[in-house]
Scaffold this motif. Structure first.
Motif, PDB file in Angstrom:
ATOM      1  N   LYS A 423       0.829  -1.215   0.000  1.00 24.83           N
ATOM      2  CA  LYS A 423       0.000   0.000   0.000  1.00 24.83           C
ATOM      3  C   LYS A 423       0.859   1.258   0.000  1.00 24.83           C
ATOM      4  O   LYS A 423       0.670   2.153  -0.833  1.00 24.83           O
ATOM      5  CB  LYS A 423      -0.927  -0.004   1.222  1.00 24.83           C
ATOM      6  CG  LYS A 423      -1.795  -1.252   1.326  1.00 24.83           C
ATOM      7  CD  LYS A 423      -2.724  -1.212   2.521  1.00 24.83           C
ATOM      8  CE  LYS A 423      -2.030  -1.258   3.864  1.00 24.83           C
ATOM      9  NZ  LYS A 423      -1.352  -2.535   4.161  1.00 24.83           N
ATOM     10  N   SER A 424       1.819   1.317   0.908  1.00 23.43           N
ATOM     11  CA  SER A 424       2.679   2.510   0.974  1.00 23.43           C
ATOM     12  C   SER A 424       3.489   2.646  -0.312  1.00 23.43           C
ATOM     13  O   SER A 424       3.732   3.747  -0.801  1.00 23.43           O
ATOM     14  CB  SER A 424       3.621   2.427   2.167  1.00 23.43           C
ATOM     15  OG  SER A 424       2.880   2.368   3.357  1.00 23.43           O
ATOM     16  N   THR A 425       3.887   1.509  -0.855  1.00 23.31           N
ATOM     17  CA  THR A 425       4.654   1.523  -2.101  1.00 23.31           C
ATOM     18  C   THR A 425       3.851   2.165  -3.221  1.00 23.31           C
ATOM     19  O   THR A 425       4.349   2.998  -3.973  1.00 23.31           O
ATOM     20  CB  THR A 425       5.027   0.078  -2.478  1.00 23.31           C
ATOM     21  OG1 THR A 425       5.659  -0.537  -1.355  1.00 23.31           O
ATOM     22  CG2 THR A 425       5.966   0.055  -3.656  1.00 23.31           C
ATOM     23  N   PRO A 464       2.059  11.265   5.601  1.00 25.01           N
ATOM     24  CA  PRO A 464       2.600   9.930   5.874  1.00 25.01           C
ATOM     25  C   PRO A 464       2.109   9.376   7.205  1.00 25.01           C
ATOM     26  O   PRO A 464       1.538  10.098   8.013  1.00 25.01           O
ATOM     27  CB  PRO A 464       4.106  10.148   5.893  1.00 25.01           C
ATOM     28  CG  PRO A 464       4.331  11.608   5.945  1.00 25.01           C
ATOM     29  CD  PRO A 464       3.038  12.319   5.801  1.00 25.01           C
ATOM     30  N   GLN A 465       2.366   8.078   7.394  1.00 21.88           N
ATOM     31  CA  GLN A 465       1.927   7.388   8.601  1.00 21.88           C
ATOM     32  C   GLN A 465       2.532   8.051   9.845  1.00 21.88           C
ATOM     33  O   GLN A 465       1.850   8.272  10.821  1.00 21.88           O
ATOM     34  CB  GLN A 465       2.424   5.944   8.524  1.00 21.88           C
ATOM     35  CG  GLN A 465       1.412   4.958   9.020  1.00 21.88           C
ATOM     36  CD  GLN A 465       1.706   3.562   8.497  1.00 21.88           C
ATOM     37  OE1 GLN A 465       2.807   3.253   8.063  1.00 21.88           O
ATOM     38  NE2 GLN A 465       0.708   2.704   8.556  1.00 21.88           N
ATOM     39  N   ASP A 466       3.817   8.357   9.768  1.00 16.04           N
ATOM     40  CA  ASP A 466       4.486   9.007  10.893  1.00 16.04           C
ATOM     41  C   ASP A 466       5.164  10.270  10.376  1.00 16.04           C
ATOM     42  O   ASP A 466       6.325  10.247   9.998  1.00 16.04           O
ATOM     43  CB  ASP A 466       5.515   8.053  11.514  1.00 16.04           C
ATOM     44  CG  ASP A 466       6.112   8.651  12.772  1.00 16.04           C
ATOM     45  OD1 ASP A 466       5.478   9.562  13.344  1.00 16.04           O
ATOM     46  OD2 ASP A 466       7.209   8.218  13.158  1.00 16.04           O
ATOM     47  N   LEU A 544      -2.872   9.944   1.549  1.00 11.26           N
ATOM     48  CA  LEU A 544      -2.906   9.828   3.003  1.00 11.26           C
ATOM     49  C   LEU A 544      -2.610   8.397   3.436  1.00 11.26           C
ATOM     50  O   LEU A 544      -3.234   7.460   2.953  1.00 11.26           O
ATOM     51  CB  LEU A 544      -4.283  10.276   3.501  1.00 11.26           C
ATOM     52  CG  LEU A 544      -4.614  10.062   4.969  1.00 11.26           C
ATOM     53  CD1 LEU A 544      -3.815  10.998   5.847  1.00 11.26           C
ATOM     54  CD2 LEU A 544      -6.100  10.265   5.211  1.00 11.26           C
ATOM     55  N   ASP A 545      -1.614   8.250   4.303  1.00  9.05           N
ATOM     56  CA  ASP A 545      -1.296   6.943   4.889  1.00  9.05           C
ATOM     57  C   ASP A 545      -1.776   7.006   6.328  1.00  9.05           C
ATOM     58  O   ASP A 545      -1.092   7.519   7.203  1.00  9.05           O
ATOM     59  CB  ASP A 545       0.219   6.694   4.816  1.00  9.05           C
ATOM     60  CG  ASP A 545       0.553   5.206   4.850  1.00  9.05           C
ATOM     61  OD1 ASP A 545      -0.294   4.423   5.321  1.00  9.05           O
ATOM     62  OD2 ASP A 545       1.651   4.840   4.407  1.00  9.05           O
ATOM     63  N   GLU A 546      -2.976   6.477   6.557  1.00  8.08           N
ATOM     64  CA  GLU A 546      -3.615   6.639   7.852  1.00  8.08           C
ATOM     65  C   GLU A 546      -2.852   5.894   8.941  1.00  8.08           C
ATOM     66  O   GLU A 546      -2.336   4.802   8.710  1.00  8.08           O
ATOM     67  CB  GLU A 546      -5.033   6.082   7.766  1.00  8.08           C
ATOM     68  CG  GLU A 546      -6.025   6.820   8.614  1.00  8.08           C
ATOM     69  CD  GLU A 546      -7.436   6.341   8.300  1.00  8.08           C
ATOM     70  OE1 GLU A 546      -8.308   7.193   8.188  1.00  8.08           O
ATOM     71  OE2 GLU A 546      -7.649   5.119   8.179  1.00  8.08           O
TER      72      GLU A 546
HETATM   73 MG    MG Z   1       2.689   1.112   4.867  1.00  4.81          MG
END
Ligand code: MG
Ligand code: ATP
Length: 623
Positions: A423-425, A464-466, A544-546
């Protein structure tokens, strides 16, 4: 230590390898060889400072010649003045002696100033070039490298250039000139004594070389143990390491390891100090023996009336100008090879072309509709250097396989899937943080590789996630998104992202320092501040990476409000971990092992996709 010091060139002991820096030079030089292209490129860096370099050469010539003058004058004073009882001559020559000392002193200062400015300018040029170059590298580039290594390239390797210039280039020229002027003067005074002086050379240079090697070997061991100790200290004195040690009662093991390193270091360092002592003793003794031999033979010549007394005095003074520079020249190859090694490392870094480069077109924001299409996209992470061996054995691992996806303008697509699904990729491909290995990403029907990176990314906001924040105020962190943003604009964005009240309550409001060592915001707060940052930017496309962390219902509602504002009227791809986010998406995509395995609405997927059903039951935080 450019050969015009008095005494017996005790610098030789240092030059033979006292400090860690010198040790590293030796280590580098070991595996290096002469390489013309690198040397040529090295010298090219000095081209902007050519005139200054020429001036330095002239100054070095003058100081080397000037350094020999006192010995010559001494001979004059003794043989032409004192021996003949001519006080006028004595006074005249002593006057000249004082004048020469003053002039060579001043020239020495000038030489130092010139070499420092050249060295520092070249270093500054390289630091800038490296920094600029690294700024162009893709994010993935940094993922596969140790930050420490890159930092050390910029800080240490470049700083070593200083050594290259002062000890290699200047050292070579000034030592050669010093030896040349000394020999000329010696021959001018008396050739027999000159031959004798040259015969004594090995007695001085060889032990220095030998001791240098011994100290080298010891230093190598010391360095190893020191870095072992540094690593252990870094680990055990850090919060996470300390936590691990306390929880598992690992203190005795750590203490034993530390004691071993500590003890070994003590022994090695005592031994290293003693090796140096013997050399110093020998050199100290030799500083008497050398002149003694000269006095013995020269005295006989004087009694025979073949030379004046002043010649011997001048010779004893000239001896140090011969042996110091000679022992330095004897180990010059180490410096040269080490410099080649250092520059090779710097050049290797500079020569790596950026993986992601600009396209020819500028994306015009007014004409952007915001339709995203992924056309048969495949992506595999490049193998990092350490794992290259495995790469040959294993098949290429696809992080994304044949992904086809269309997001219409204004739509929100939710990506769901198990951890490691890709997913992040997938998200990274849209702002070209990486390019697909195969296939295309299109924006309004145009391949995104056609656009300049700046114009493309200015239309996209990534949460991003963080999220990362600089060690700086909230205000300045928000300004990263929009350099000319006013406080009112920021407050507006932060209100929309439901983070304004939190910031306003901080000790200094928007001027509170956050980030690494500043005020620590919670995970949820960081993400909302990142949302505010994207809102401030006014990007039309949102990625958006929740965060996965479960939130209490109050924060959950705040995030939900923030997201509503963020996604409204924008094309969005959201990696969703919360049911509320999934439910408001126009389309849900289920990703597994890099493939799209299902897509549709929540209700449809619950019926058709067993994986989605599992995810729904296990992963989505139900609110
Ligand atoms: Mg990820
Ligand atoms: N920098 C990298 N180098 C090599 N492989 C990577 C890199 N980043 C991710 N991977 C691999 O690519 C695959 C997909 O990773 P990705 O981060 O896209 O998963 P994800 O779906 O976002 O997972 P999560 O929900 O846990 O964040 C994983 O197998 C991961 O190990």
């Amino acid at each position: 230590m450019h050969g015009h010091g008095m005494g017996w060139g005790f610098g030789g002991a240092d030059a033979a390898g006292g400090r860690g820096g010198r040790w590293q030079m030796r280590e580098l030089a070991k595996q290096e060889h002469w390489d013309w292209p690198v040397v040529r490129r090295m010298l090219r860096a000095f081209r902007p400072y050519l005139r200054r370099a020429l001036l330095v050469s002239v100054v070095i010539l003058l100081t080397s010649a000037g350094g020999a003058v006192p010995a010559w004058l001494t001979q004059r004073i003794i043989d032409d003045g004192i021996s003949r009882g001519d006080i006028h001559r004595v006074l005249l020559w002593t006057g000249v002696l004082i004048g020469t000392a003053l002039i060579t002193g001043l020239l020495g200062v000038l030489q130092n100033w010139l070499t420092s400015t050249i060295a520092q300018s070249v270093m500054a040029d390289y630091r800038m070039a490296l920094f600029r170059h690294l700024q162009q590298q893709s994010v993935l580039y940094f993922a596969s490298r140790q930050t420490g290594d890159l930092v050390s390239r910029i800080m240490n390797d470049v700083t070593a250039i200083q050594t290259v210039i002062t000890s290699t280039l200047v050292g070579l020229v000034s030592n050669l000139l010093t030896i040349a002027t000394t020999l000329v003067l010696m021959l001018e005074l008396n050739w027999q004594l000159t031959v004798l002086a040259i015969l004594i050379v090995p007695a001085f240079v060889l032990p220095t070389q030998q001791v240098g090697k011994r100290r080298q070997a010891l230093q190598a061991q010391i360095q190893q143990w020191l870095s072992r100790m540094t690593v252990q200290l870094g680990e055990t004195l850090g919060v996470s390491g300390a936590l691990l040690v306390r929880m598992f009662g690992h203190e005795p093991v750590q203490e034993a390891a530390f004691a071993e390193a500590n003890d070994t270091l003590r022994r090695l360092q005592v031994r290293q100090a003693l090796v140096g002592r013997w050399l110093f003793m020998w050199l100290g003794m030799f500083s008497s023996i050398g002149p003694a031999i000269l006095w013995g033979y020269g005295g006989w010549l004087v009694i025979q009336h073949r030379i004046g007394l002043g010649v011997i005095v001048a010779f004893t003074a000239l001896l140090s100008r011969l042996y110091g520079p000679l022992s330095q020249l004897a180990q010059l190859h180490v410096n040269i090879l080490a410099s080649i090694a250092l520059f090779r490392r710097i050049f290797a870094l500079l020569d790596q072309p950026p993986e992601i480069t600009d396209g020819p077109l500028v994306l015009v924001p007014e004409r952007l509709r915001g339709r995203i299409e992924l056309r048969q996209v495949w992506f595999a992470y490049p193998h990092s250097a350490q794992r290259e061996g495995h790469a040959a054995i294993h098949e290429r691992r696809w992080a994304l396989q044949d992904v086809r996806l269309t997001v219409e303008p204004g739509q929100t697509v939710a990506l769901v899937g198990p951890s490691g699904a890709g997913k992040s990729t997938l998200l990274q491909l849209i702002p070209r943080l990486t390019d697909p290995t195969r296939g295309q990403v299109l924006l309004d029907g145009v391949d995104i590789r056609s656009y300049t990176l700046a114009s493309l990314r200015s239309q996209m906001g990534l949460v991003p996630q963080d999220p990362f924040f600089f060690h700086d105020t909230v205000f300045n962190n928000l300004r990263v998104a929009k350099p000319d943003a006013t406080l009112e604009e920021m407050e507006q964005a932060c209100r929309a992202a439901q983070i304004h009240d939190t910031i306003a309550a901080l000790p200094e409001g928007y001027h509170t320092v956050v980030g690494e060592r500043g005020y620590r915001l919670s995970g949820g707060e960081r993400q909302r501040l990142a949302i505010a940052r994207v809102l401030l930017r006014g990007a039309r496309i949102v990625l958006l990476d929740e965060a996965t962390s479960a939130l209490d219902s109050v924060v959950e509602r705040e995030i939900q409000h923030a997201l509503e504002v963020l996604l409204e009227g924008r094309t969005a791809i959201v990696i969703a971990h919360r049911l509320s986010t999934v439910l408001r998406a126009d389309q849900i995509i289920v990703l597994d092992h890099g493939r799209i395995v299902a897509s549709g609405t929540h209700a449809e997927l619950l019926e058709t996709s067993p994986l989605y059903h599992t995810l729904y039951e296990t992963q989505f935080a139900v609110t």
